[in-house]
Motif scaffolding. Structure first.
Motif, PDB file in Angstrom:
ATOM      1  N   UNK A   4     -64.593  46.433   3.287  1.00 53.60           N
ATOM      2  CA  UNK A   4     -63.560  46.068   4.261  1.00 53.60           C
ATOM      3  C   UNK A   4     -62.194  46.215   3.616  1.00 53.60           C
ATOM      4  N   UNK A   5     -61.198  46.500   4.435  1.00 53.21           N
ATOM      5  CA  UNK A   5     -59.821  46.498   3.938  1.00 53.21           C
ATOM      6  C   UNK A   5     -59.497  45.084   3.483  1.00 53.21           C
ATOM      7  N   UNK A   6     -58.831  44.949   2.358  1.00 56.52           N
ATOM      8  CA  UNK A   6     -58.430  43.658   1.827  1.00 56.52           C
ATOM      9  C   UNK A   6     -59.624  42.764   1.509  1.00 56.52           C
ATOM     10  N   UNK A   7     -60.660  43.341   0.942  1.00 57.13           N
ATOM     11  CA  UNK A   7     -61.838  42.593   0.524  1.00 57.13           C
ATOM     12  C   UNK A   7     -61.568  42.028  -0.860  1.00 57.13           C
ATOM     13  N   UNK A   8     -60.612  41.183  -0.985  1.00 53.49           N
ATOM     14  CA  UNK A   8     -60.106  40.694  -2.261  1.00 53.49           C
ATOM     15  C   UNK A   8     -58.708  41.232  -2.427  1.00 53.49           C
ATOM     16  N   UNK A   9     -57.759  40.342  -2.481  1.00 54.15           N
ATOM     17  CA  UNK A   9     -56.353  40.730  -2.549  1.00 54.15           C
ATOM     18  C   UNK A   9     -55.929  40.984  -3.981  1.00 54.15           C
ATOM     19  N   UNK A  10     -54.930  41.825  -4.153  1.00 59.12           N
ATOM     20  CA  UNK A  10     -54.318  41.945  -5.473  1.00 59.12           C
ATOM     21  C   UNK A  10     -53.542  40.657  -5.733  1.00 59.12           C
ATOM     22  N   UNK A  16     -47.799  36.805  -2.072  1.00 58.01           N
ATOM     23  CA  UNK A  16     -46.990  36.987  -0.864  1.00 58.01           C
ATOM     24  C   UNK A  16     -47.515  36.076   0.245  1.00 58.01           C
ATOM     25  N   UNK A  17     -48.836  36.052   0.444  1.00 62.00           N
ATOM     26  CA  UNK A  17     -49.395  35.157   1.452  1.00 62.00           C
ATOM     27  C   UNK A  17     -49.148  33.696   1.090  1.00 62.00           C
ATOM     28  N   UNK A  18     -49.237  33.373  -0.193  1.00 61.75           N
ATOM     29  CA  UNK A  18     -48.963  32.012  -0.643  1.00 61.75           C
ATOM     30  C   UNK A  18     -47.530  31.609  -0.280  1.00 61.75           C
ATOM     31  N   UNK A  19     -46.599  32.506  -0.505  1.00 62.42           N
ATOM     32  CA  UNK A  19     -45.200  32.220  -0.186  1.00 62.42           C
ATOM     33  C   UNK A  19     -45.014  31.999   1.305  1.00 62.42           C
ATOM     34  N   UNK A  20     -45.645  32.822   2.115  1.00 63.90           N
ATOM     35  CA  UNK A  20     -45.487  32.703   3.566  1.00 63.90           C
ATOM     36  C   UNK A  20     -46.278  31.537   4.147  1.00 63.90           C
ATOM     37  N   UNK A  52     -46.357  45.925   0.500  1.00 63.32           N
ATOM     38  CA  UNK A  52     -47.288  44.850   0.870  1.00 63.32           C
ATOM     39  C   UNK A  52     -46.966  44.324   2.264  1.00 63.32           C
ATOM     40  N   UNK A  53     -45.693  44.066   2.536  1.00 62.60           N
ATOM     41  CA  UNK A  53     -45.313  43.547   3.848  1.00 62.60           C
ATOM     42  C   UNK A  53     -45.706  44.516   4.962  1.00 62.60           C
ATOM     43  N   UNK A  54     -45.502  45.804   4.736  1.00 61.39           N
ATOM     44  CA  UNK A  54     -45.872  46.803   5.751  1.00 61.39           C
ATOM     45  C   UNK A  54     -47.383  46.808   5.989  1.00 61.39           C
ATOM     46  N   UNK A  55     -48.164  46.749   4.901  1.00 61.39           N
ATOM     47  CA  UNK A  55     -49.627  46.719   5.042  1.00 61.39           C
ATOM     48  C   UNK A  55     -50.074  45.458   5.762  1.00 61.39           C
ATOM     49  N   UNK A  56     -49.494  44.332   5.391  1.00 61.53           N
ATOM     50  CA  UNK A  56     -49.859  43.062   6.015  1.00 61.53           C
ATOM     51  C   UNK A  56     -49.482  43.030   7.494  1.00 61.53           C
ATOM     52  N   UNK A  57     -48.355  43.626   7.820  1.00 63.33           N
ATOM     53  CA  UNK A  57     -47.943  43.676   9.223  1.00 63.33           C
ATOM     54  C   UNK A  57     -48.905  44.565  10.019  1.00 63.33           C
ATOM     55  N   UNK A  73     -37.213  38.723   8.754  1.00 64.42           N
ATOM     56  CA  UNK A  73     -37.916  37.484   8.433  1.00 64.42           C
ATOM     57  C   UNK A  73     -39.350  37.592   8.927  1.00 64.42           C
ATOM     58  N   UNK A  74     -40.276  37.050   8.126  1.00 66.13           N
ATOM     59  CA  UNK A  74     -41.707  37.162   8.415  1.00 66.13           C
ATOM     60  C   UNK A  74     -42.357  35.788   8.436  1.00 66.13           C
ATOM     61  N   UNK A  75     -43.475  35.712   9.163  1.00 65.75           N
ATOM     62  CA  UNK A  75     -44.309  34.521   9.167  1.00 65.75           C
ATOM     63  C   UNK A  75     -45.763  34.954   9.039  1.00 65.75           C
ATOM     64  N   UNK A  76     -46.575  34.074   8.499  1.00 64.04           N
ATOM     65  CA  UNK A  76     -48.003  34.361   8.367  1.00 64.04           C
ATOM     66  C   UNK A  76     -48.679  34.103   9.715  1.00 64.04           C
ATOM     67  N   UNK A  77     -49.660  34.921  10.053  1.00 69.54           N
ATOM     68  CA  UNK A  77     -50.424  34.743  11.293  1.00 69.54           C
ATOM     69  C   UNK A  77     -51.698  33.966  10.976  1.00 69.54           C
ATOM     70  N   UNK A  78     -52.443  33.627  11.999  1.00 72.95           N
ATOM     71  CA  UNK A  78     -53.724  32.939  11.784  1.00 72.95           C
ATOM     72  C   UNK A  78     -54.658  33.824  10.954  1.00 72.95           C
ATOM     73  N   UNK A  79     -54.664  35.137  11.238  1.00 69.93           N
ATOM     74  CA  UNK A  79     -55.497  36.059  10.458  1.00 69.93           C
ATOM     75  C   UNK A  79     -55.085  36.064   8.987  1.00 69.93           C
ATOM     76  N   UNK A  80     -53.779  36.031   8.753  1.00 66.14           N
ATOM     77  CA  UNK A  80     -53.278  35.988   7.384  1.00 66.14           C
ATOM     78  C   UNK A  80     -53.638  34.693   6.687  1.00 66.14           C
ATOM     79  N   UNK A  81     -53.565  33.602   7.410  1.00 65.58           N
ATOM     80  CA  UNK A  81     -53.920  32.295   6.843  1.00 65.58           C
ATOM     81  C   UNK A  81     -55.405  32.264   6.468  1.00 65.58           C
TER      82      UNK A  81
END
Length: 104
Positions: A4-10, A16-20, A52-57, A73-81
């Motif tokens: 899967x895409x993002x099967x373990x983050x760098x 980045x997700x922690x910050x958001x 990273x932001x572009x991929x996450x978006x 400005x960005x916010x984390x989504x439920x999927x990101x959380x």
């Protein structure tokens, strides 16, 4: 089974997700939060951060909430959380495995 895409983050992606996870931030605020939270061990250059932001978006882990000139400005989504929490569990399991290995 295909990976899967993002099967373990760098590490950078994780931070980045922690910050958001603590609230909305622009790119420079994210970079500052990552540097502070990691004790300056992780530093994100603009190219890395915005890639990273572009991929996450694209994956809908974050969404853009405001644009003021060049400032976005960005916010984390439920999927990101969920991805962030899954990665926390994975990393904790890795640490548990390491500790068990010392006991053998």
């Amino acid at each position: 089974m295909p990976r899967r895409a993002f099967d373990g983050l760098t590490e950078s992606m994780f931070y980045v997700l922690m910050a958001l996870d603590t609230g909305e931030k622009c790119g420079s605020d994210i970079a500052s939060a990552v540097e502070k939270r990691s004790g300056k061990r992780v530093r994100l250059g603009p190219a890395t951060l915005y890639t990273i932001l572009a991929k996450f978006e694209e994956e809908k882990f974050i969404r853009e909430t405001a644009v003021e000139g060049r400032k976005r400005t960005y916010t984390i989504t439920e999927e990101g959380r969920i991805m962030y929490q899954d990665e926390l569990k994975r990393l904790k399991a890795c640490l548990d495995d390491a500790e068990r290995g010392r006991e053998e």
